[in-house]
Design a protein around this motif. Structure first.
Motif, mmCIF file in Angstrom:
data_model
loop_
_atom_site.group_PDB
_atom_site.id
_atom_site.type_symbol
_atom_site.label_atom_id
_atom_site.label_comp_id
_atom_site.label_asym_id
_atom_site.label_seq_id
_atom_site.Cartn_x
_atom_site.Cartn_y
_atom_site.Cartn_z
ATOM 1 N N ARG A 247 1.979 -4.689 -4.898
ATOM 2 C CA ARG A 247 1.702 -6.111 -5.149
ATOM 3 C C ARG A 247 2.383 -7.026 -4.139
ATOM 4 O O ARG A 247 2.257 -8.244 -4.222
ATOM 5 N N LEU A 248 3.112 -6.437 -3.200
ATOM 6 C CA LEU A 248 3.769 -7.218 -2.155
ATOM 7 C C LEU A 248 2.858 -7.358 -0.941
ATOM 8 O O LEU A 248 2.041 -6.480 -0.656
ATOM 9 N N SER A 249 3.031 -8.439 -0.219
ATOM 10 C CA SER A 249 2.303 -8.593 1.041
ATOM 11 C C SER A 249 2.889 -7.634 2.070
ATOM 12 O O SER A 249 4.050 -7.208 1.956
ATOM 13 N N PRO A 250 2.129 -7.249 3.090
ATOM 14 C CA PRO A 250 2.675 -6.386 4.152
ATOM 15 C C PRO A 250 3.933 -6.975 4.789
ATOM 16 O O PRO A 250 4.857 -6.238 5.156
ATOM 17 N N GLU A 251 3.976 -8.295 4.912
ATOM 18 C CA GLU A 251 5.144 -8.950 5.512
ATOM 19 C C GLU A 251 6.384 -8.761 4.626
ATOM 20 O O GLU A 251 7.481 -8.482 5.124
ATOM 21 N N ASP A 252 6.205 -8.907 3.305
ATOM 22 C CA ASP A 252 7.332 -8.729 2.392
ATOM 23 C C ASP A 252 7.736 -7.260 2.293
ATOM 24 O O ASP A 252 8.922 -6.940 2.169
ATOM 25 N N GLN A 253 6.766 -6.368 2.367
ATOM 26 C CA GLN A 253 7.095 -4.943 2.401
ATOM 27 C C GLN A 253 7.989 -4.631 3.602
ATOM 28 O O GLN A 253 8.982 -3.899 3.490
ATOM 29 N N ALA A 254 7.649 -5.202 4.739
ATOM 30 C CA ALA A 254 8.435 -4.968 5.953
ATOM 31 C C ALA A 254 9.848 -5.529 5.815
ATOM 32 O O ALA A 254 10.824 -4.902 6.245
ATOM 33 N N LEU A 255 9.971 -6.710 5.205
ATOM 34 C CA LEU A 255 11.290 -7.299 4.982
ATOM 35 C C LEU A 255 12.148 -6.406 4.094
ATOM 36 O O LEU A 255 13.329 -6.177 4.370
ATOM 37 N N ILE A 256 11.557 -5.897 3.026
ATOM 38 C CA ILE A 256 12.303 -5.053 2.082
ATOM 39 C C ILE A 256 12.684 -3.730 2.725
ATOM 40 O O ILE A 256 13.821 -3.262 2.583
ATOM 41 N N GLN A 257 11.757 -3.124 3.438
ATOM 42 C CA GLN A 257 12.071 -1.862 4.101
ATOM 43 C C GLN A 257 13.203 -2.035 5.115
ATOM 44 O O GLN A 257 14.128 -1.214 5.170
ATOM 45 N N GLN A 258 13.147 -3.095 5.897
ATOM 46 C CA GLN A 258 14.192 -3.298 6.905
ATOM 47 C C GLN A 258 15.543 -3.569 6.252
ATOM 48 O O GLN A 258 16.580 -3.071 6.715
ATOM 49 N N ALA A 259 15.557 -4.352 5.171
ATOM 50 C CA ALA A 259 16.823 -4.631 4.481
ATOM 51 C C ALA A 259 17.406 -3.354 3.881
ATOM 52 O O ALA A 259 18.624 -3.144 3.911
ATOM 53 N N ALA A 260 16.537 -2.495 3.346
ATOM 54 C CA ALA A 260 17.007 -1.218 2.796
ATOM 55 C C ALA A 260 17.599 -0.350 3.906
ATOM 56 O O ALA A 260 18.684 0.225 3.753
#
Length: 325
Positions: A247-260
C-alpha cells in the motif's frame, strides 16, 4: 485465533495504517520482544528518526518493545496478516516456514561475526531476504544477535574432549540438542529462568549464550568459565508486512528500505559496545574467558549438517556462505 487475526487485519486496512489513506502521515507500528534500550529496539527507533527526517515528518515508526504486541510467534503471524507493520524477529520461528532460514541457524556456519556480516551484506543475504516475500513479509535488513558460546561451573571447556559427559542446558530445539550431542555432551532442554539454580545445584554443568545474556542473567556467579567457541552466530531479521508494503508508493518503499539499511550500522555499533561491556563486567566478576581451537568442534558437526541440510538448494546455500571471504 486466525479468525481474530483476519478481523484485526481488516480493521487495520480500514482504519489504521494511515498509509495510503493519508499522504501527510504514515505511522508504522513495530514489534520487538526485547526490552527498552536493547540494541535492536534502539536501531528501529533510529530508523524511525531517519524516516522522519528524510520524509520531512511524513513517515514515522512507533516502537513497541518488551513483547507489548505479543510474543514473537504471535507477532510474526500478525505482521504477516498486516496487523503489525514492522517486526524484528529471530530466525528460529521461521525455520519450519522458510527453508532458507535454517542455514544461518546452523552451528559454525559463520567463521566469525565479521564473516556473518560479509555474508548477509552481500548476495547471499539478499537472497535470504527475498525468501520472506512469499510468506507475507518483505525482508528489509539483518541485525546482530551476537555469538553464543558455552559456559561451565566446575570443568572448563578448553578442548572438545572437555565436553564429554558434561550436561548443558539448551533451548527446546532439535538442532540445539543434536549440536550438543555431536560434541559429546548431554543436552538438557529447560526454561531459561531455571538455569541459575540448575547450575548451582549440579543438575547441569553449564549452558550457552551470548556475553550480554551471560552477564545480565548473573550466570557468571555459578559458571565462571566462558569458552569462546561461538557455535552460533545467527543474525536476526527486520521485516515489514507485505500488505503494508504493497500500500506504499514506490518512493516511500525506497525511503523505508534505505532507512532500514542505514540502521544496521547503528545496531552493530550498539551491539559491539554491549558485548564488549558485558565481557569486561564478567571478567571483573571473576570469569575466565577461554579461547580455543574451534576446528575440532566444527568437524564434529558433520552429522548435524547431514540431517538439517537436506536439499540441493540448502546445500548450495551452505557452499555459497562458506565461499564468502
Amino acid at each position: 485465533m486466525n479468525m481474530i487475526f483476519r478481523l484485526s487485519a481488516s480493521v487495520a486496512v480500514i482504519a489504521g495504517l494511515t498509509l495510503s489513506a493519508s499522504a501527510q502521515e504514515i505511522v508504522l507500528r513495530s514489534s520487538d520482544t526485547h526490552p527498552d534500550g536493547y540494541p535492536t529496539v534502539e536501531a528501529v527507533r533510529h530508523m524511525g528518526e531517519l524516516l522522519m527526517e528524510r520524509s520531512h515528518g511524513r513517515i514515522g515508526i512507533e516502537v513497541y518493545h518488551s513483547s507489548q504486541l505479543g510474543e514473537e510467534a504471535d507477532a510474526i503471524e500478525q505482521t504477516r496478516l498486516g496487523v503489525i507493520d514492522v517486526i524484528r524477529a529471530s530466525f528460529g520461528p521461521f525455520n519450519n516456514i522458510i527453508p532458507e532460514t535454517k542455514v544461518p541457524s546452523l552451528p559454525y556456519i559463520f567463521r566469525s561475526t565479521d564473516h556473518m556480516r560479509s555474508v548477509v551484506d552481500g548476495d547471499v543475504g539478499a537472497d535470504i531476504l527475498a525468501a520472506f516475500e512469499p510468506h507475507g513479509l518483505i525482508g528489509l535488513a539483518f541485525y546482530d544477535a551476537g555469538a553464543r558460546s558455552f559456559y561451565t561451573g566446575n570443568t572448563p571447556v578448553r578442548s572438545i574432549e572437555d565436553m564429554a559427559g558434561q550436561k548443558f542446558r539448551v533451548m527446546q530445539s532439535d538442532l540445539f540438542v543434536d549440536m550438543v550431542v555431536a560434541l559429546g555432551a548431554d543436552a538438557v532442554p529447560m526454561p531459561y529462568g531455571e538455569v541459575y539454580s540448575a547450575i548451582q545445584t549440579g543438575v547441569i554443568d553449564g549452558a550457552e549464550n551470548n556475553p550480554p545474556s551471560y552477564e545480565s542473567s548473573a550466570h557468571v556467579e555459578v559458571a565462571g568459565y566462558y569458552t569462546l567457541d561461538e557455535h552460533l552466530i545467527v543474525p536476526e531479521i527486520l521485516a515489514i508486512s507485505k500488505s503494508t508494503w504493497d500500500r506504499l508508493s514506490p518512493e516511500d518503499q525506497a525511503l523505508i528500505q534505505q532507512a532500514a539499511t542505514d540502521s544496521v550500522a547503528y545496531q552493530r555499533e550498539l551491539w559491539d559496545a554491549a558485548e564488549a561491556a558485558a565481557l569486561e563486567t564478567v571478567v571483573a566478576n571473576g570469569a575466565e574467558i577461554i579461547e580455543i581451537d574451534k576446528q575440532p568442534f566444527i568437524d564434529a558437526m558433520a552429522p548435524v549438517y547431514e540431517r538439517y541440510v537436506d536439499t540441493p538448494e540448502l546445500q548450495d546455500l551452505v557452499a555459497r556462505i562458506q565461499a564468502v571471504e
